[in-house]
Scaffold this active site. Structure first.
Site, mmCIF file in Angstrom:
data_model
loop_
_atom_site.group_PDB
_atom_site.id
_atom_site.type_symbol
_atom_site.label_atom_id
_atom_site.label_comp_id
_atom_site.label_asym_id
_atom_site.label_seq_id
_atom_site.Cartn_x
_atom_site.Cartn_y
_atom_site.Cartn_z
ATOM 1 N N LYS A 83 0.805 -1.227 0.000
ATOM 2 C CA LYS A 83 0.000 0.000 0.000
ATOM 3 C C LYS A 83 0.841 1.283 0.000
ATOM 4 O O LYS A 83 0.477 2.257 -0.654
ATOM 5 C CB LYS A 83 -0.956 0.010 1.187
ATOM 6 C CG LYS A 83 -2.111 -0.974 1.055
ATOM 7 C CD LYS A 83 -3.086 -0.801 2.203
ATOM 8 C CE LYS A 83 -4.310 -1.682 2.019
ATOM 9 N NZ LYS A 83 -5.328 -1.430 3.051
ATOM 10 N N ASP B 96 -10.052 3.171 2.060
ATOM 11 C CA ASP B 96 -10.219 2.530 3.370
ATOM 12 C C ASP B 96 -11.003 3.423 4.333
ATOM 13 O O ASP B 96 -11.825 2.934 5.116
ATOM 14 C CB ASP B 96 -8.862 2.175 3.978
ATOM 15 C CG ASP B 96 -8.214 0.986 3.288
ATOM 16 O OD1 ASP B 96 -8.953 0.111 2.784
ATOM 17 O OD2 ASP B 96 -6.968 0.924 3.252
#
Ligand code: ATR
Length: 285
Positions: free
Chosen positions: A76, A113
């Site tokens: 990420k 997210d």
């Protein structure tokens, strides 16, 4: 479901998830369900990619004609530094979980997210007011970064950020700015007084890990309690909160909702999260 026949022609839209390992990822099952539900000519595939290969693989995706991908552990942060365009939320968080191949072949990195976390609370407890009081966030790792930034954006007036390693909480508070107050683990009981929301972002409580064992005596029973751990679905932490009368929201919805913007960008439909989808993804937990 429109049909049980998989739709896959030469014009199929393809996306996937890059991770190492990736075999644990539930994203193929999740996106596969939506592709079938909406009758889309497309596929979503797991792509196991070693960390050392990640930047070169990323730049090959447009050449293969992929619409984009999700990025999971451990890529990420590397994704944030290897895309051509970064949205402002991903820039603040320093991590990307969703990549879109633009028409010109360049890569756009987003972080959904935080969106997934907030949507899960909105759907799990309709009418919850983020502005009603302080949030207490336990943990200051990768997951906490997106959650704390999203809570700030959602109008939470104060975030008490509690971590075993206090310097990590301090670094996160500095990086994000705003009304984020780092506190040591020993301050949990005091921090819970008057809180409107309590969030576990640590890995404690996950299958194979010790339980998160915190005293909730000073937490108002009206406070919403949520956990990003979803295996098991009802952690000991959530059970304890529920038993004393607090409303709770479990963690699987964050996974389901964070996937929606990527699906929309790649396949052209903003999908919905239904009880059937939840049961489908939970099926093998
Ligand atoms: P993630 O990306 O899922 O957030 P991470 O970056 O490894 O994972 O962060 C894990 C979080 O769980 C951290 O906040 C970690 O606390 P430290 O920064 O002090 O390590 C927290 N954590 C893990 N085990 C813990 C434990 N036994 N007690 C308290 N916190 C713990």
């Amino acid at each position: 479901m429109n049909s049980n026949m998989p739709l896959l022609t030469g014009e199929a839209k393809i996306a996937g998830v890059l991770g190492w390992p990736v075999s644990h990822s539930r994203s193929p099952k999740l996106h596969g369900y939506w592709l079938k539900q909406y009758g889309i000519d497309g596929a979503y595939i797991p792509l196991p990619v070693r960390p050392e290969d990640f930047p070169s693989v990323l730049h090959i995706l447009p050449k293969l004609g992929l619409r984009g991908c999700n990025v999971t552990i451990p890529h990420k942060e590397a994704a944030a530094s290897n895309v051509d365009h970064l949205d402002s939320f991903a820039k603040r968080v320093g991590a990307v979980n969703t990549i879109i191949v633009r028409d010109d072949g360049s890569l756009e990195g987003r972080n959904t997210d935080g969106f997934g976390f907030i949507e899960n609370l909105k759907h799990g407890m309709p009418g919850f007011r983020f502005s009603n009081g302080a949030a207490v966030v336990l943990g200051a790792g990768g997951a906490a970064r997106a959650i704390v930034a999203a809570l700030s954006d959602a109008g939470v007036p104060e975030i008490k950020l509690i971590n075993r390693n206090l310097s990590k909480a301090e670094a996160l508070a500095r990086a994000l700015g705003g009304s984020i107050h780092p506190r040591p683990w020993s301050d949990i009981a005091a921090a819970l007084g008057g809180a409107n929301l309590l969030v576990n972002t640590t890995s404690l409580g996950m299958t194979g890990q010790p339980d998160l064992d915190v005293g909730l005596e000073s937490l108002p029973t009206t406070a919403l309690v949520t956990d990003i751990v979803y295996a098991p679905l009802e952690t000991a932490f959530l059970r304890k909160a529920k038993e004393r009368g607090n409303p709770i929201v479990d963690g699987i919805g964050m996974l389901l909702h964070q996937a929606r913007p990527g699906f929309q960008a790649w396949f052209g439909v903003m999908p919905t999260v239904t009880p059937e989808l939840r049961a489908h993804v939970l099926g093998d937990l």
